[in-house]
Design a protein around this motif. Structure first.
Motif, PDB file in Angstrom:
ATOM      1  N   GLU A  44       0.865  -1.182   0.000  1.00  0.00           N
ATOM      2  CA  GLU A  44       0.000   0.000   0.000  1.00  0.00           C
ATOM      3  C   GLU A  44       0.903   1.234   0.000  1.00  0.00           C
ATOM      4  O   GLU A  44       1.682   1.444   0.935  1.00  0.00           O
ATOM      5  CB  GLU A  44      -0.901   0.007   1.227  1.00  0.00           C
ATOM      6  CG  GLU A  44      -1.739   1.259   1.376  1.00  0.00           C
ATOM      7  CD  GLU A  44      -2.616   1.222   2.618  1.00  0.00           C
ATOM      8  OE1 GLU A  44      -2.717   2.251   3.293  1.00  0.00           O
ATOM      9  OE2 GLU A  44      -3.173   0.135   2.916  1.00  0.00           O
ATOM     10  N   ASP A  50      -7.328  -1.673   3.379  1.00  0.00           N
ATOM     11  CA  ASP A  50      -5.905  -1.594   3.712  1.00  0.00           C
ATOM     12  C   ASP A  50      -5.272  -2.986   3.707  1.00  0.00           C
ATOM     13  O   ASP A  50      -5.952  -4.010   3.554  1.00  0.00           O
ATOM     14  CB  ASP A  50      -5.686  -0.880   5.047  1.00  0.00           C
ATOM     15  CG  ASP A  50      -6.339  -1.598   6.227  1.00  0.00           C
ATOM     16  OD1 ASP A  50      -6.471  -2.841   6.182  1.00  0.00           O
ATOM     17  OD2 ASP A  50      -6.733  -0.916   7.183  1.00  0.00           O
ATOM     18  N   LYS A  67     -11.980  -2.549  -6.981  1.00  0.00           N
ATOM     19  CA  LYS A  67     -12.581  -1.605  -6.033  1.00  0.00           C
ATOM     20  C   LYS A  67     -12.144  -1.938  -4.602  1.00  0.00           C
ATOM     21  O   LYS A  67     -11.781  -1.053  -3.821  1.00  0.00           O
ATOM     22  CB  LYS A  67     -14.096  -1.646  -6.141  1.00  0.00           C
ATOM     23  CG  LYS A  67     -14.827  -0.622  -5.273  1.00  0.00           C
ATOM     24  CD  LYS A  67     -16.317  -0.659  -5.576  1.00  0.00           C
ATOM     25  CE  LYS A  67     -17.056   0.449  -4.822  1.00  0.00           C
ATOM     26  NZ  LYS A  67     -17.038   0.223  -3.359  1.00  0.00           N
ATOM     27  N   GLU A  68     -12.147  -3.238  -4.270  1.00  0.00           N
ATOM     28  CA  GLU A  68     -11.722  -3.656  -2.934  1.00  0.00           C
ATOM     29  C   GLU A  68     -10.235  -3.376  -2.741  1.00  0.00           C
ATOM     30  O   GLU A  68      -9.813  -2.941  -1.666  1.00  0.00           O
ATOM     31  CB  GLU A  68     -12.002  -5.142  -2.750  1.00  0.00           C
ATOM     32  CG  GLU A  68     -11.630  -5.670  -1.362  1.00  0.00           C
ATOM     33  CD  GLU A  68     -11.887  -7.149  -1.218  1.00  0.00           C
ATOM     34  OE1 GLU A  68     -11.892  -7.636  -0.072  1.00  0.00           O
ATOM     35  OE2 GLU A  68     -12.059  -7.833  -2.255  1.00  0.00           O
ATOM     36  N   LEU A  77      -8.519  -1.001  -3.977  1.00  0.00           N
ATOM     37  CA  LEU A  77      -8.326   0.432  -3.768  1.00  0.00           C
ATOM     38  C   LEU A  77      -8.822   0.898  -2.402  1.00  0.00           C
ATOM     39  O   LEU A  77      -8.301   1.854  -1.844  1.00  0.00           O
ATOM     40  CB  LEU A  77      -9.048   1.223  -4.861  1.00  0.00           C
ATOM     41  CG  LEU A  77      -8.405   1.217  -6.248  1.00  0.00           C
ATOM     42  CD1 LEU A  77      -9.326   1.872  -7.260  1.00  0.00           C
ATOM     43  CD2 LEU A  77      -7.056   1.918  -6.226  1.00  0.00           C
ATOM     44  N   GLU A  78      -9.797   0.218  -1.863  1.00  0.00           N
ATOM     45  CA  GLU A  78     -10.455   0.725  -0.649  1.00  0.00           C
ATOM     46  C   GLU A  78     -10.002   0.064   0.641  1.00  0.00           C
ATOM     47  O   GLU A  78     -10.065   0.677   1.711  1.00  0.00           O
ATOM     48  CB  GLU A  78     -11.978   0.559  -0.792  1.00  0.00           C
ATOM     49  CG  GLU A  78     -12.579   1.434  -1.889  1.00  0.00           C
ATOM     50  CD  GLU A  78     -14.080   1.234  -2.046  1.00  0.00           C
ATOM     51  OE1 GLU A  78     -14.635   0.315  -1.372  1.00  0.00           O
ATOM     52  OE2 GLU A  78     -14.695   1.982  -2.829  1.00  0.00           O
TER      53      GLU A  78
END
Length: 318
Positions: free
Chosen positions: A26, A224, A218-219, A221-222
């Motif tokens: 990340e 951690d 999407k997961e 990106l969202e």
């Protein structure tokens, strides 16, 4: 596992008793630092951010003191994407667009970089402490694949003979990625030698791929790193290592710019000085500004090294 949420994070893990390893990364602080120095179109930022995540994932397993330089040379609106990451996870990145290029927000990688099928993907392994005569290792392959992840997977299989699977995503705020690799049997992975049979290795690898395949962009990106690790592999027996922390760092210097000028040659530098009066060079990665006037350039070519010409120019010239 405890994490420092104030820092970018790369988390390594291995599957117990199997020659399969994984990493999650990340990058938010360093990614915003890179973006703050350039104003790239949305589609270009997406590709460059995915390369940033991928470079960190690959660099985390470097076995030498040096860096990975990942480049895509394009034949479309985007001419070049470059990401460099060293063994300490120091990152920098830049992109070059064709003059006046128009880039739609939803442009694909092929539309940006491989319009005529001439795009190339290059990975350079550049040791910091080279022995005399040693050159960086460079691998070049055609730009085959619909996205950055597929291009790198194809490269790793073709050039490194290593089964690798990547999931990458990036937006304005974060670049994240998941890497899974199936290593040769009896590999020493972070101090552990896998004891599984070949059939068990294959079974673990296929199961890891299936779990990774449930991950949506999407997961990615969202959520951690800790959340993703738990969600994907909570039923697996894995060993998690101390997290690493990627960060932005540019290695440019006046000495390196001076060496670049020396490589251009005295005739070309003198011609540019005649036309411009002095040479002004900005680092493509961080934007730092360097100036060399006629006296500075004369010192470059008069000295055996750039040592006498790398100090910032003074107000008084002798």
């Amino acid at each position: 596992m405890t994490t420092d949420t104030s820092k970018d994070i790369l988390q390594k893990f291995i599957f117990d008793n199997a020659a399969v390893r994984g990493e999650l990364v990340e990058i938010s602080n360093a990614w915003r630092e890179i973006q703050s120095r350039h104003d790239y179109p949305k589609a270009v930022k997406g590709l460059l951010g995915e390369m940033v995540a991928a470079a960190a994932l690959l660099s985390a397993n470097l076995k030498f003191n040096g860096s990975i330089v990942m480049q895509i040379f394009g034949d479309g609106p985007v001419k070049l994407l470059v990401v460099e990451c060293d063994a300490e996870l120091h990152l920098r990145a830049t992109a070059k667009l064709s003059p006046g290029a128009t880039v739609p927000d939803d442009a694909s990688m092929a539309q940006l970089l491989n319009v005529g099928g001439q795009g190339r993907f290059v990975i350079t392994l550049d040791p910091k402490d080279k022995v005399p005569g040693q050159q960086p290792y460079q691998g070049v392959v055609p730009l085959v694949g619909e996205d950055v992840a597929t291009v790198i997977e194809n490269y790793m299989l073709r050039s490194e003979q290593m089964d690798t699977k990547l999931w990458l995503a990036a937006d304005d705020n974060v670049a994240r990625g998941l890497l899974l690799q199936k290593l040769p049997r009896n590999s020493n992975i972070e101090g552990q030698v896998a004891q599984a049979t070949e059939e068990e290795d294959i079974e673990t690898w296929n199961r890891a791929l299936a779990l990774g395949g449930t991950l949506q962009q999407k997961e990615l990106l969202e959520a951690d790193v800790a959340t993703l690790l738990k969600r994907l592999f909570w039923e697996e027996t894995i060993r998690v290592f101390d997290p690493l922390h990627p960060e932005f760092h540019c290695t440019c210097s006046r000495e390196k710019v001076g060496n670049m000028l020396k490589m251009l040659g005295r005739e070309e530098v003198d011609s540019a000085l005649h036309d411009l009066g002095q040479l002004a060079i900005n680092c493509d990665f961080c934007g730092k500004h360097y100036e060399f006037d006629a006296v500075d350039c004369a010192q470059l070519f008069a000295a055996d090294t750039t040592a006498d010409a790398i100090a910032p120019a003074s107000d008084v010239k002798h």
